[in-house]
Design a protein around this motif. Structure first.
Motif, mmCIF file in Angstrom:
data_model
loop_
_atom_site.group_PDB
_atom_site.id
_atom_site.type_symbol
_atom_site.label_atom_id
_atom_site.label_comp_id
_atom_site.label_asym_id
_atom_site.label_seq_id
_atom_site.Cartn_x
_atom_site.Cartn_y
_atom_site.Cartn_z
ATOM 1 N N SER A 7 0.624 -0.976 0.323
ATOM 2 C CA SER A 7 0.140 0.139 -0.292
ATOM 3 C C SER A 7 0.916 1.260 -0.324
ATOM 4 C CB SER A 7 -0.969 0.001 1.528
ATOM 5 O OG SER A 7 -1.721 -1.196 0.961
ATOM 6 N N TRP A 8 0.556 1.939 -0.061
ATOM 7 C CA TRP A 8 1.244 3.466 -0.693
ATOM 8 C C TRP A 8 1.742 4.249 0.761
ATOM 9 C CZ3 TRP A 8 -0.080 8.926 0.834
ATOM 10 C CH2 TRP A 8 0.515 9.639 0.845
ATOM 11 N N GLN A 9 2.557 4.380 1.735
ATOM 12 C CA GLN A 9 2.506 5.093 2.285
ATOM 13 C C GLN A 9 2.981 6.515 2.173
ATOM 14 O OE1 GLN A 9 2.877 3.723 4.729
ATOM 15 N NE2 GLN A 9 2.226 1.594 4.096
ATOM 16 N N PRO A 10 2.312 7.590 3.361
ATOM 17 C CA PRO A 10 2.488 8.874 3.169
ATOM 18 C C PRO A 10 4.340 9.337 2.881
ATOM 19 C CG PRO A 10 1.453 7.755 4.933
ATOM 20 C CD PRO A 10 1.663 7.422 4.379
ATOM 21 N N PRO A 11 4.297 10.132 2.463
ATOM 22 C CA PRO A 11 6.257 10.873 2.847
ATOM 23 C C PRO A 11 6.083 11.135 3.712
ATOM 24 C CG PRO A 11 5.386 11.214 0.563
ATOM 25 C CD PRO A 11 3.815 10.698 1.604
ATOM 26 N N LEU A 12 7.719 11.123 4.091
ATOM 27 C CA LEU A 12 8.068 12.157 5.303
ATOM 28 C C LEU A 12 7.314 13.146 5.154
ATOM 29 C CD1 LEU A 12 8.955 12.557 8.399
ATOM 30 C CD2 LEU A 12 11.086 12.799 7.259
ATOM 31 N N ILE A 13 7.230 13.902 4.094
ATOM 32 C CA ILE A 13 7.514 15.776 4.073
ATOM 33 C C ILE A 13 5.721 16.040 4.111
ATOM 34 C CG2 ILE A 13 7.171 15.428 1.427
ATOM 35 C CD1 ILE A 13 7.680 18.243 0.804
ATOM 36 N N TRP A 14 4.914 15.120 3.691
ATOM 37 C CA TRP A 14 3.549 15.058 3.992
ATOM 38 C C TRP A 14 3.082 15.058 5.430
ATOM 39 C CZ3 TRP A 14 -0.939 17.248 3.491
ATOM 40 C CH2 TRP A 14 -1.991 17.106 3.652
ATOM 41 N N LEU A 19 1.289 17.652 10.708
ATOM 42 C CA LEU A 19 1.806 18.157 11.738
ATOM 43 C C LEU A 19 1.309 19.801 12.001
ATOM 44 C CD1 LEU A 19 4.334 16.178 13.400
ATOM 45 C CD2 LEU A 19 1.764 16.315 14.198
ATOM 46 N N LEU A 20 2.492 20.904 10.769
ATOM 47 C CA LEU A 20 2.716 22.038 10.801
ATOM 48 C C LEU A 20 1.081 22.815 10.388
ATOM 49 C CD1 LEU A 20 4.288 24.797 10.385
ATOM 50 C CD2 LEU A 20 3.784 24.006 7.877
ATOM 51 N N ALA A 21 0.351 21.764 9.443
ATOM 52 C CA ALA A 21 -1.026 22.310 10.189
ATOM 53 C C ALA A 21 -1.962 22.266 10.935
ATOM 54 C CB ALA A 21 -1.901 21.359 8.278
ATOM 55 N N ARG A 22 -1.842 21.188 11.799
ATOM 56 C CA ARG A 22 -2.288 21.541 13.167
ATOM 57 C C ARG A 22 -2.071 22.604 14.350
ATOM 58 N NH1 ARG A 22 -3.406 16.178 16.572
ATOM 59 N NH2 ARG A 22 -5.238 17.873 17.084
ATOM 60 N N ALA A 23 -0.744 22.880 13.904
ATOM 61 C CA ALA A 23 0.113 24.391 14.342
ATOM 62 C C ALA A 23 -1.120 25.726 14.552
ATOM 63 C CB ALA A 23 1.084 24.218 13.831
ATOM 64 N N VAL A 24 -0.972 26.037 12.614
ATOM 65 C CA VAL A 24 -1.746 26.440 11.958
ATOM 66 C C VAL A 24 -3.247 27.064 12.562
ATOM 67 C CG1 VAL A 24 -1.732 27.207 9.136
ATOM 68 C CG2 VAL A 24 0.510 27.137 10.300
ATOM 69 N N LEU A 86 5.718 25.184 -3.511
ATOM 70 C CA LEU A 86 4.777 25.023 -3.043
ATOM 71 C C LEU A 86 4.667 23.507 -3.809
ATOM 72 C CD1 LEU A 86 1.997 24.363 -1.575
ATOM 73 C CD2 LEU A 86 0.985 25.966 -2.402
ATOM 74 N N GLY A 87 4.911 23.929 -5.387
ATOM 75 C CA GLY A 87 4.560 22.798 -6.223
ATOM 76 C C GLY A 87 5.066 21.707 -6.255
ATOM 77 N N ALA A 88 6.109 21.746 -5.926
ATOM 78 C CA ALA A 88 7.493 20.410 -5.902
ATOM 79 C C ALA A 88 7.135 19.862 -4.060
ATOM 80 C CB ALA A 88 8.910 21.150 -5.822
ATOM 81 N N ALA A 89 6.371 20.519 -3.544
ATOM 82 C CA ALA A 89 6.005 19.967 -2.329
ATOM 83 C C ALA A 89 5.076 19.456 -2.313
ATOM 84 C CB ALA A 89 6.239 20.789 -0.755
ATOM 85 N N MET A 90 4.416 19.674 -3.143
ATOM 86 C CA MET A 90 2.589 18.876 -3.605
ATOM 87 C C MET A 90 3.009 17.211 -4.274
ATOM 88 S SD MET A 90 -0.414 21.515 -3.809
ATOM 89 C CE MET A 90 -1.288 20.389 -3.627
ATOM 90 N N ARG A 91 4.135 17.511 -4.834
ATOM 91 C CA ARG A 91 4.808 16.379 -5.712
ATOM 92 C C ARG A 91 5.181 15.415 -5.012
ATOM 93 N NH1 ARG A 91 4.784 20.788 -9.662
ATOM 94 N NH2 ARG A 91 6.871 21.210 -9.643
ATOM 95 N N ARG A 92 6.222 15.802 -4.158
ATOM 96 C CA ARG A 92 6.992 15.247 -3.591
ATOM 97 C C ARG A 92 5.711 14.765 -2.309
ATOM 98 N NH1 ARG A 92 12.444 15.938 -2.519
ATOM 99 N NH2 ARG A 92 12.033 14.081 -0.527
ATOM 100 N N ALA A 93 4.677 15.637 -2.053
ATOM 101 C CA ALA A 93 3.643 14.114 -0.889
ATOM 102 C C ALA A 93 2.789 13.589 -1.367
ATOM 103 C CB ALA A 93 3.458 15.521 -0.478
ATOM 104 N N GLY A 94 2.601 13.699 -2.855
ATOM 105 C CA GLY A 94 1.731 12.566 -3.424
ATOM 106 C C GLY A 94 0.775 13.180 -4.335
#
Length: 256
Positions: A7-14, A19-24, A86-94
């Motif tokens: 199964s697909w596993q969420p990358p560390l960046i995501w 966690l950052l989203a919860r803080a924001v 942002l685009g590069a981060a979103m691609r890395r996050a899947g």
């Protein structure tokens, strides 16, 4: 003998971004999450179908999903993917790019189907845009989510949210600074509710099935939204002067 596909596993960046989203969200609002995702569905395959109120929604939903142990791949507008960092981060996050209004828009459905087949959780906005209903109720949905569910057999969990429209304005980044300062001061309540999976076992392949399933999904989101705004049954208290209204896609909920 075939080797089973992992199964697909969420990358560390995501996972870090959640966690950052919860803080924001915690800094700008008071987040209340209710309902849950069944244990057997949290790692997918699963489709989360949410209403769309504000540009702040992805941050809110990332935080709420983190609270429920879910790391969804978000179907997001292509403009975000064109942003340099942002685009590069979103691609890395899947996450999955949706180029609305272009011939490539159908590619997003194929990408989402592949992601679901790989065991992913996909987060979609069935309305296809930030809603412009005068009462901020879910609009009549596009059929892409239903077609994805019917083709993949993945369960659909409705996700209702309320209050994100008080954090960021519709036309953000225009007016964003003023809105953020106001949110930091007031910290409005933002509510997210995960509903029960939508029953699709009786859906058939007859003509019009995608439309019927779409209406059923929007009904489920609307039902989950009702208790989140008990004192705002018709129109929201908070009015964003920059948000246009469009009643042409009003969804008429089917009564039980």
């Amino acid at each position: 003998m075939d080797t089973p596909t992992a199964s697909w596993q969420p990358p560390l960046i995501w996972r870090g971004a959640q966690l950052l989203a919860r803080a924001v969200v915690g800094a700008l609002a008071r987040l209340e999450v209710s309902g849950d995702v069944p244990d057997g569905l949290r790692r997918g395959p699963l489709i989360l179908a949410a209403n769309h109120l504000s540009p702040f929604d992805p941050v809110v939903l990332a935080a709420a999903c983190r609270a429920r142990g879910v790391a969804p791949r978000i179907m997001a507008t292509g403009g975000l993917f064109r942003a340099p960092l942002l685009g590069a981060a979103m691609r890395r996050a899947g996450h999955i790019r949706v180029d609305r209004g272009t011939a490539a828009v159908h590619r997003a459905l194929d990408d989402a189907a592949g992601a679901v087949a790989a065991g992913s959780v996909i987060l979609v906005y069935p309305e296809g845009r930030i809603g412009l209903d005068p009462g901020l109720w879910p609009e009549r949905g596009k059929t892409g989510t239903a077609r994805l569910a019917l083709a993949s057999g993945a369960p659909v969990v409705p996700v209702a949210q309320w209050g994100s429209h008080e954090v960021l304005p519709y036309r953000a980044p225009k007016g964003m600074l003023r809105a953020v300062v106001r949110a930091l001061w007031r910290r409005p309540v933002v509510r997210v509710h995960f509903g029960d999976p939508v029953a699709l076992t009786d859906a058939d392949a007859a003509p019009g099935a995608a439309r019927r399933v779409t209406d059923r999904i929007i009904d489920a989101i609307t039902d989950a939204l009702v208790p989140l705004r008990p004192d705002e049954p018709d129109r929201p208290r908070h009015v964003d002067p920059g948000r246009p209204t469009d009643a042409s896609r009003t969804h008429r909920r089917r009564l039980p």
